[in-house]
Write a protein that holds these residues in place. Structure first.
Motif, PDB file in Angstrom:
ATOM      1  N   CYS A 285       0.847  -1.196   0.000  1.00  0.00           N
ATOM      2  CA  CYS A 285       0.000   0.000   0.000  1.00  0.00           C
ATOM      3  C   CYS A 285       0.883   1.246   0.000  1.00  0.00           C
ATOM      4  CB  CYS A 285      -0.906   0.002   1.236  1.00  0.00           C
ATOM      5  SG  CYS A 285      -0.004   0.151   2.791  1.00  0.00           S
ATOM      6  N   ALA A 286       0.239   2.419  -0.023  1.00  0.00           N
ATOM      7  CA  ALA A 286       0.969   3.683   0.080  1.00  0.00           C
ATOM      8  C   ALA A 286       1.624   3.773   1.459  1.00  0.00           C
ATOM      9  CB  ALA A 286       0.017   4.854  -0.139  1.00  0.00           C
ATOM     10  N   ILE A 287       2.700   4.506   1.549  1.00  0.00           N
ATOM     11  CA  ILE A 287       3.427   4.615   2.814  1.00  0.00           C
ATOM     12  C   ILE A 287       2.566   5.259   3.891  1.00  0.00           C
ATOM     13  CG2 ILE A 287       5.385   5.758   3.935  1.00  0.00           C
ATOM     14  CD1 ILE A 287       6.968   5.289   1.351  1.00  0.00           C
ATOM     15  N   ASP A 288       1.798   6.278   3.519  1.00  0.00           N
ATOM     16  CA  ASP A 288       0.901   6.917   4.491  1.00  0.00           C
ATOM     17  C   ASP A 288      -0.176   5.920   4.931  1.00  0.00           C
ATOM     18  OD1 ASP A 288       2.284   9.251   4.253  1.00  0.00           O
ATOM     19  OD2 ASP A 288       0.897  10.180   2.822  1.00  0.00           O
ATOM     20  N   ALA A 290       0.369   3.023   6.387  1.00  0.00           N
ATOM     21  CA  ALA A 290       0.824   1.636   6.354  1.00  0.00           C
ATOM     22  C   ALA A 290       1.105   1.122   7.759  1.00  0.00           C
ATOM     23  CB  ALA A 290       2.083   1.519   5.502  1.00  0.00           C
ATOM     24  N   VAL A 336       8.447   0.726   0.438  1.00  0.00           N
ATOM     25  CA  VAL A 336       7.021   0.472   0.255  1.00  0.00           C
ATOM     26  C   VAL A 336       6.336   0.359   1.614  1.00  0.00           C
ATOM     27  CG1 VAL A 336       7.353  -0.728  -1.946  1.00  0.00           C
ATOM     28  CG2 VAL A 336       7.350  -2.033   0.192  1.00  0.00           C
ATOM     29  N   GLY A 337       5.009   0.469   1.574  1.00  0.00           N
ATOM     30  CA  GLY A 337       4.210   0.286   2.773  1.00  0.00           C
ATOM     31  C   GLY A 337       3.483  -1.047   2.738  1.00  0.00           C
TER      32      GLY A 337
END
Length: 350
Positions: A285-288, A290, A336-337
């Motif tokens: 997923c997106a880092i934000d 995660a 990466v997340g």
């Protein structure tokens, strides 16, 4: 309805005990796999059921009749071996007919039954061929038909697919399962291949050092392993150290990440425990937002699945995701997340 019962089975060879107090009840028509590494005792249990080994203690009951002291030829059991064990001087027809002839059935009845068996395994056109003229998969089908021809109460299969190549193994295991369901025969299947056991069994017995570590459905064995051995032997597993923050609220800390899990924590706050997760329990997923952020150390494109290894909390962890033609796989060195499903986290018992 219980059909095959194994009561407190034990087996020793000299001073070495290879089966320890094995207990199990198998229902009529059930397909049960004994799964475990070499030397775990799974084949020894099968051979005791067949009568090829005598238990050091315990009993074997089939359909209410104690079979423990009976010789193999007095038990109504069909056996399929790893090495096929076909009679090389007999053609396919006579191999399948062997048990029927021993039983003294009339010639017409034998012919009808053999034809029925050969039609079931789709080898009627090869009835006059000899074993050396058949492929490995065809020989194993004939061995299966020979075992089933006398209409046994129980079918035993001792790693019947291990000598075959991968593609044939998959097709033949599906055929074995289909035939077993069609006939409704109680079946015990021995294998060291977890994929085989997971794909065709009603229940699996995971054996370790002569004991049944866990007995359950494939779903239960894979998703809720009862011991550390089962968790590590069945499927790919990531193991991480976690610190207990609040056992009542089920809160753990992995590295810099705090997680709430679904399982009860039987350790005090501050204790370090181990948790495990399957590769499919995490989602890129997106880092934000995660759960974890890590660096990709490897990325393997396996067709339908992409397996990515990521450095997380000081350890290299595998994650699987389905291939999306519109999304490129992660690249080595990329940050990466990962989002973790708490229901996929397993607390490891001893």
């Amino acid at each position: 309805m219980t059909f095959l019962t194994l009561n407190h089975l034990q087996k020793s060879f000299g001073a070495t005990q290879v089966v320890h107090d094995f207990n199990m009840s198998i229902d009529k028509g059930e397909f049960v796999s004994f799964l475990g590494p070499s030397g775990c005792g799974k084949t020894t249990v099968l051979r005791m059921v067949a009568g090829f080994e005598t238990p050091s203690a315990g009993s074997i009951v089939i359909d209410g009749q104690d079979q423990t002291s009976l010789k193999p030829n007095k038990r109504n059991i069909g056996m399929v071996f790893q090495a096929y064990a076909l009679f090389p001087n007999m053609d396919v027809f006579d191999n399948v007919a062997f048990g029927l002839k021993i039983a003294g059935l009339p010639k017409a009845e034998i012919e009808d039954r053999v034809k029925e068996m050969l039609d079931m395994i789709h080898l009627g056109h090869l009835a006059e061929r000899f074993p050396y003229q058949l492929s490995g998969g065809q020989q194993q089908r004939v061995a299966l038909a020979r075992a089933l021809a006398p209409k046994p109460q129980v079918l035993l299969l001792d790693e019947p697919l291990s000598a075959l190549d991968a593609k044939i193994r998959v097709s033949l295991r599906e055929e074995i399962r289909q035939i077993q369901q069609q006939l409704g025969i109680t079946t015990v299947f021995v294998t060291h291949d977890q994929e085989e056991a997971l794909s065709i069994s009603d229940r699996i017995v995971v054996m370790n050092a002569g004991k049944a570590d866990q007995i359950g459905t494939p779903f239960e064995i894979y998703n809720r392993p009862a011991t550390r051995f089962v968790a590590s032997f069945v499927g790919t597993l990531n193991v991480l150290d976690a610190v207990v923050v609040d056992p009542i609220q089920r809160i753990l800390k992995l590295g810099d990440t705090t997680l709430t899990i679904n399982e009860d924590i039987r350790a005090a706050a501050g204790a370090t425990i181990q948790i495990a997760m399957r590769p499919e329990s995490g989602t890129l997923c997106a880092i934000d937002g995660a759960t974890f952020v890590g660096k990709v150390t490897s990325s393997q494109f396996l067709g339908s699945v992409i397996r990515t290894r990521i450095e997380v909390a000081g350890k290299s962890v595998s994650f699987d995701s389905f291939n999306d033609p519109g999304v490129k796989p992660p690249t080595i060195g990329e940050i990466v997340g990962i989002t973790i499903d708490p229901s996929g986290l397993i607390l490891l018992a001893d």
